[in-house]
Design a protein around this motif. Structure first.
Motif: not given
Length: 365
Positions: A15, A35, A37-39, A41, A49, A52-53, A56
């Motif tokens: 990640d 990434s 913080d995106e995981h 939750r 996820v 894609r991170a 970007e």
């Protein structure tokens, strides 16, 4: 030294999008885009996820690393990338980016092993690795004991986890304690205020007939979870700090005992610890105590170099060039289960060089 290989490394096995620039054994840049913080939750890493991170973050992170290093992309002597093991989609993003940059720049491409890179990164902290070196790698995906006699060609598995990795167990217990994700740092923080002898949690695979160098943390995880559930069912308050400290002690006790035993059995007097869990303060302290008692020299990189990063990949790539290892072919692909014995994915140099000759003039400005 100016004649040492200048290499850019790309790491996307999980990640974190890591890009490092290394000249020989000197770290010039270590740029990371996480990434996590995106995981958070979801309570764990979601592969799609993460992929894609990486897409970007890739180009901005590469540009940031080159700027931090104060070098031009054209100055590079090669580009290294994690080819495996790791999450397949995430690895593909890194490999594709590395191939594109290498092709455009006319530079050799080196697909390297994630685990071997975790070992090699210590050269950026403490200088060239002694040969042989025993390595204990502990993270959310790996708990391994590896013997390295040549970091570019000979890394031998001595032992590994048969179920949960140590970092995975940290994440799961943190979730049971409602402490959030990722679990490693928060467990470490709470444990510092707790009593590591308060609760006698089990030590997996430590019996006389158990494999000497393998690990198991699934039983420990279950035992801790059931202890917490029993407290809650009885209406009692869970002593979070003591649970964290006792659980952490059970993990690091087994890790360090087995690592020191492996060093003694194999006649190796250097132990290197890497991977994300190597940032754990209690693991570092206990390992130092036991290594000193056994006459073993301990090497642990600073915490930022223990977690996934591009610097470790660049370090191994630089070593590949310095030792004359062959570059990878353009058909290099990601291998989510790449064995540690494959420290890199070589190819035939003549086809690689031919493509580079045709690409030098017009693909990158």
């Amino acid at each position: 030294m100016a004649d040492e290989p200048l290499v850019l490394g790309i790491e996307t096995s999980c990640d974190e999008t890591g890009v490092g620039v290394v000249r020989g054994t000197t770290l010039l840049a270590d740029a990371v885009a996480s990434s996590v913080d995106e995981h958070a939750r979801f309570g764990g890493v979601v592969p799609e996820v993460a992929s894609r991170a990486h897409l970007e973050a890739m180009v901005p992170t590469i540009e940031r690393a080159l700027k931090e290093a104060g070098v031009s992309a054209r100055d590079l002597d090669g580009i290294a990338v994690t080819a495996g093991p790791g999450l397949a989609g995430a690895l593909l993003v890194g490999v594709s980016a590395a191939k594109a940059y290498a092709y455009a720049l006319g530079k050799p491409l080196y697909g390297v092993n994630h685990l071997a890179s975790h070992i090699c990164v210590d050269q950026l902290e403490h200088g060239p690795l002694p040969e042989p070196t025993m390595a204990l790698l502990v993270s959310g995906g790996h708990s391994s004991l590896l013997l390295s006699t040549d970091i570019t060609s000979d890394v031998r598995p001595m032992g590994a986890t048969i179920d949960d990795a140590a970092g995975e167990a940290f994440d799961k217990i943190a979730r049971v304690l409602n402490l959030g994700f990722p679990g490693g740092p928060v467990i470490d923080r709470y444990a510092r205020e707790g009593d590591h002898q308060a609760i006698a949690f089990p030590r997996g695979l430590t019996g006389p007939r158990d494999p000497a160098y393998d690990f198991s943390f699934s039983g420990l995880k279950t035992a801790v979870a059931r202890w917490i559930e029993a407290k809650r069912a009885a209406g009692e308050e869970v002593p979070v700090r003591d649970v964290a400290a006792s659980f952490q002690e059970a993990v690091v006790d087994v890790l360090t005992r087995k690592a020191v035993r492996a060093c003694k059995d194999q006649g190796v007097d250097h132990l290197m610890i890497g991977g994300g869990v190597a940032a754990n303060s209690r693991l570092r302290t206990l390992a130092q105590e036991r290594c000193e008692a056994a006459g073993i020299r301990l090497r642990v990189p600073r915490p930022k170099l223990c977690t996934d990063n591009g610097a470790m990949v660049a370090s191994l790539g630089s070593e590949m060039i310095a030792r004359g290892r062959s570059a990878s072919d353009w058909d290099l692909s990601a291998d989510s289960s790449l064995p540690v014995t494959d420290t890199h994915v070589p190819g035939e140099a003549h086809s690689h060089d031919h493509v580079h000759e045709t690409s030098n003039e017009n693909l990158y400005s």
